[in-house]
Design a protein around this motif. Sequence first.
Motif, PDB file in Angstrom:
ATOM      1  N   HIS A   1     -12.295  15.756  -1.082  1.00 11.61           N
ATOM      2  CA  HIS A   1     -13.721  14.959  -1.313  1.00 11.61           C
ATOM      3  C   HIS A   1     -14.728  15.941  -1.134  1.00 11.61           C
ATOM      4  O   HIS A   1     -16.315  15.399  -1.296  1.00 11.61           O
ATOM      5  CB  HIS A   1     -13.918  13.661  -0.441  1.00 11.61           C
ATOM      6  CG  HIS A   1     -13.013  12.684  -0.828  1.00 11.61           C
ATOM      7  ND1 HIS A   1     -12.940  11.395  -0.660  1.00 11.61           N
ATOM      8  CD2 HIS A   1     -11.881  12.673  -1.914  1.00 11.61           C
ATOM      9  CE1 HIS A   1     -11.839  10.757  -1.155  1.00 11.61           C
ATOM     10  NE2 HIS A   1     -11.087  11.674  -2.152  1.00 11.61           N
TER      11      HIS A   1
ATOM     12  N   CYS B   1     -17.227  13.531   4.549  1.00  9.04           N
ATOM     13  CA  CYS B   1     -15.871  13.074   4.303  1.00  9.04           C
ATOM     14  C   CYS B   1     -14.938  14.066   4.784  1.00  9.04           C
ATOM     15  O   CYS B   1     -15.126  15.290   4.527  1.00  9.04           O
ATOM     16  CB  CYS B   1     -15.713  12.550   2.857  1.00  9.04           C
ATOM     17  SG  CYS B   1     -14.263  12.108   2.649  1.00  9.04           S
TER      18      CYS B   1
ATOM     19  N   PHE C   1     -11.909  14.010   4.099  1.00 12.06           N
ATOM     20  CA  PHE C   1     -10.627  14.391   2.916  1.00 12.06           C
ATOM     21  C   PHE C   1     -11.061  15.693   2.172  1.00 12.06           C
ATOM     22  O   PHE C   1     -12.259  16.000   1.690  1.00 12.06           O
ATOM     23  CB  PHE C   1     -10.458  13.360   1.699  1.00 12.06           C
ATOM     24  CG  PHE C   1      -9.713  12.228   2.291  1.00 12.06           C
ATOM     25  CD1 PHE C   1      -8.532  12.217   2.624  1.00 12.06           C
ATOM     26  CD2 PHE C   1     -10.460  10.717   2.000  1.00 12.06           C
ATOM     27  CE1 PHE C   1      -7.744  11.124   3.182  1.00 12.06           C
ATOM     28  CE2 PHE C   1      -9.714   9.948   2.163  1.00 12.06           C
ATOM     29  CZ  PHE C   1      -8.473   9.721   2.828  1.00 12.06           C
TER      30      PHE C   1
ATOM     31  N   SER D   1     -11.072   5.521  -0.305  1.00 11.84           N
ATOM     32  CA  SER D   1     -11.580   5.632   1.104  1.00 11.84           C
ATOM     33  C   SER D   1     -12.021   6.742   1.562  1.00 11.84           C
ATOM     34  O   SER D   1     -11.641   7.973   0.960  1.00 11.84           O
ATOM     35  CB  SER D   1     -10.325   5.121   2.119  1.00 11.84           C
ATOM     36  OG  SER D   1      -9.362   5.892   2.101  1.00 11.84           O
ATOM     37  N   HIS D   2     -12.935   6.719   2.703  1.00 11.33           N
ATOM     38  CA  HIS D   2     -13.623   8.003   3.248  1.00 11.33           C
ATOM     39  C   HIS D   2     -13.532   8.196   4.533  1.00 11.33           C
ATOM     40  O   HIS D   2     -14.274   7.264   5.266  1.00 11.33           O
ATOM     41  CB  HIS D   2     -15.018   8.278   2.600  1.00 11.33           C
ATOM     42  CG  HIS D   2     -15.086   8.011   0.960  1.00 11.33           C
ATOM     43  ND1 HIS D   2     -14.431   9.051   0.431  1.00 11.33           N
ATOM     44  CD2 HIS D   2     -15.567   7.289   0.308  1.00 11.33           C
ATOM     45  CE1 HIS D   2     -14.635   8.963  -1.020  1.00 11.33           C
ATOM     46  NE2 HIS D   2     -15.142   7.545  -1.098  1.00 11.33           N
ATOM     47  N   PRO D   3     -12.827   9.082   5.410  1.00 12.55           N
ATOM     48  CA  PRO D   3     -13.114   9.138   6.859  1.00 12.55           C
ATOM     49  C   PRO D   3     -14.470   9.888   6.799  1.00 12.55           C
ATOM     50  O   PRO D   3     -14.346  11.113   6.857  1.00 12.55           O
ATOM     51  CB  PRO D   3     -11.972   9.711   7.115  1.00 12.55           C
ATOM     52  CG  PRO D   3     -11.484  10.714   5.997  1.00 12.55           C
ATOM     53  CD  PRO D   3     -12.052   9.931   4.634  1.00 12.55           C
TER      54      PRO D   3
ATOM     55  N   LEU E   1     -19.237  14.727  -0.588  1.00 15.93           N
ATOM     56  CA  LEU E   1     -19.722  14.114   0.279  1.00 15.93           C
ATOM     57  C   LEU E   1     -20.080  14.706   1.458  1.00 15.93           C
ATOM     58  O   LEU E   1     -19.104  14.615   2.533  1.00 15.93           O
ATOM     59  CB  LEU E   1     -18.685  12.815   0.322  1.00 15.93           C
ATOM     60  CG  LEU E   1     -18.287  11.954  -0.674  1.00 15.93           C
ATOM     61  CD1 LEU E   1     -17.276  10.912  -0.334  1.00 15.93           C
ATOM     62  CD2 LEU E   1     -19.470  11.591  -1.428  1.00 15.93           C
TER      63      LEU E   1
END
Length: 685
Positions: free
Chosen positions: A328, A323, A325, A264-266, A380
């Motif tokens: 990431h 992103c 994280f 997943s990516h916020p 990202l």
Amino acid sequence: MAALRTVAAVLAIATAQLTAASQAARVSPRAHRQMLPAHSASPRSQPLRVSAVSRITTNDNRRPAGRLERGVYTLRLEVREGMLFPEEANGPGVPALAFAEVGAALQVPGPLVRVPQGTEVRVSIHNPLPDSSITVHGLGTQSRADDSGLRIPAGATRQVTFKAETPGTFFYWGTTGNRDLNDREWHESQLSGALVIDAPGAPVEDRVFVIGHWFRPGDSTLAVPRPDQELMVINGRSWPHTERLTFTQGDSVRWRWINASAVSHPMHLHGFYFYVESRGDARTERTYSGDARPFLVTQLMLSGETMRVSWVPERSGNWLFHCHFAFHVSHHLVLKRDVVARGAVADSTTAGGATHASHAAQSPRGSVAAAVVPHQMAGLVLGIHVRPAAGVPVGASTSSARPRARAIRLLAQAAPNRFGRLAGFGYVVQDGPAPPARDSISIPGPLLVLRRGEPVRITVVNHLAEATAVHWHGIELESFPDGVPGWSGAPGRIMPPIAPRDSFVAEFVPPRAGTFIYHTHANEQLQLGSGLYGALLVVDPERPFDSAIDKVILVGGAGAADSLPQFGLESPGLVNGSSAPPPMDLRAGTTYRLRFININPDFRVFFSLMSDSALAVWRPVAKDGADLPALQRAERAAVLLTGPGETADFEFTPATPGEWRLEVKTQISGNGVPGWIIPIRVRVR
Ligand SMILES: [Cu+2]
């Protein structure tokens, strides 16, 4: 235990959020790495041959592949092996399978399928691999139930024909081993392409972005042992080699995002809010309209999720969409392993706090040292240039001094042995002329309460041994003080990294009352993990901050995770700086405002408020600092899933005396992913 199970059962059905999240096996960047060695341990029957491979071109999804004639769309795909170059064209590459139009160059992401609603779609897929079948999902009518996948035996060609009935953002993806999307191995992980169906008359001046993830476990049995290798790409490229987008102030921006990766990516936008127009997955989509549209600065995208967003860049300068994280966007995703020596970071967090690794990570990388020194992130990140509209001076509202601005002096400092042998980093506000002790820090940083519409002038003083910067997360400000070193600002005036013993002045006027975050935007894995984060509240003059009513629940990191001895086994989290926060005392009949903040570097975080037998009910009132429209304020079960970079406010009115439990935890649901849970007693009198 029976009571706990009851609560668990209630939780499980309480929201679709929880259900979706527990299906997404991966929680953190490190968690997936734990999962993968199991695959690598089982010998692959058909190793990918990397000799005699061709170059994979990166696909910006501007031009649909195939042919559209008289309402019939035809595309002939094949799968071949190639090398993907996510950085410089002549830089390092990684081997992967990729889709191509038959006879044409391989593409990552795969060729764009984009057709008007009502089109008959005919796709053929050729599998030339000698001894591996391929299963392709996502091609067919837009019904999830349909998607058992199209299996193409070795050496065979298969065709699928379907009607493009439902407009939306979808994708197709392939696997050689009939694995799930979030379980693909490195060689097949780039077999993903966008499928967009346009409604008649809908705007198509948009862009389509596919997020990819490639992870190959290391192999210590080789003559030259190979370390883990990992990269994350947007349309096949890793920052700073991702596409630069240029808009003019006031333009409408429309994006479609597809998370075809296993994790997943916020996804966070700097400087502006965006509307989420729709959300979906490979086969289905839900469209929002009017006041139902989420309006936010960070949207958590689970593996396999898609979204369509729109926003308007109202201020010029350089901005980011990335992103949240830390891993990431970290140097771990740079393929040139010689740029940053792994292990140096661990040395840097011992008592002295000095680091060489971060300097290495920040040094400009040769071929991209153009007009702007690239920020040291990787992976990202998407860079956005917004040109001023005619007649609007650049940075007009912040370039001149503000005599009436409220002055705050914020020190970034380090203290030894804060997390075991690791140093902690933290912010301290200096009150009065005497600076606080050099090793005094607060984790999280002090609560900063600003007043809406009141100019503020924050001097950030760097007492660390490495460069830093502060991002005012969610605040709609000018680009220059936004806090991304080497990026924020505009040509001729780019925000520099704040060098050790140097300082930087960030001036802005917060236009909106709400719950925000301030945090480091440099070397995030180390600095954010070590404690450089805090809550930033903006309040209306007529509704000042009231600690008796406003309850901040802030989740951050507890030590730079990749420096910890237990790295990969356990990742820490802290609530308001503690792993055992004190009870929260409330009064029955009073309405409280719970302000949740997730700024943990690595973990999605669940919040739930429950008794032994039931979930509480609360009323959502704000997201990422923006008040919710009435339509989105319906009371609901007290569960919340957040990614890093999200805030959410809820009103909670305990009706009667009693005791509740506020659980703050990472995902721990049956997939072997380790996590942590921090319960807080809520005593209602
Ligand atoms: Cu991510």
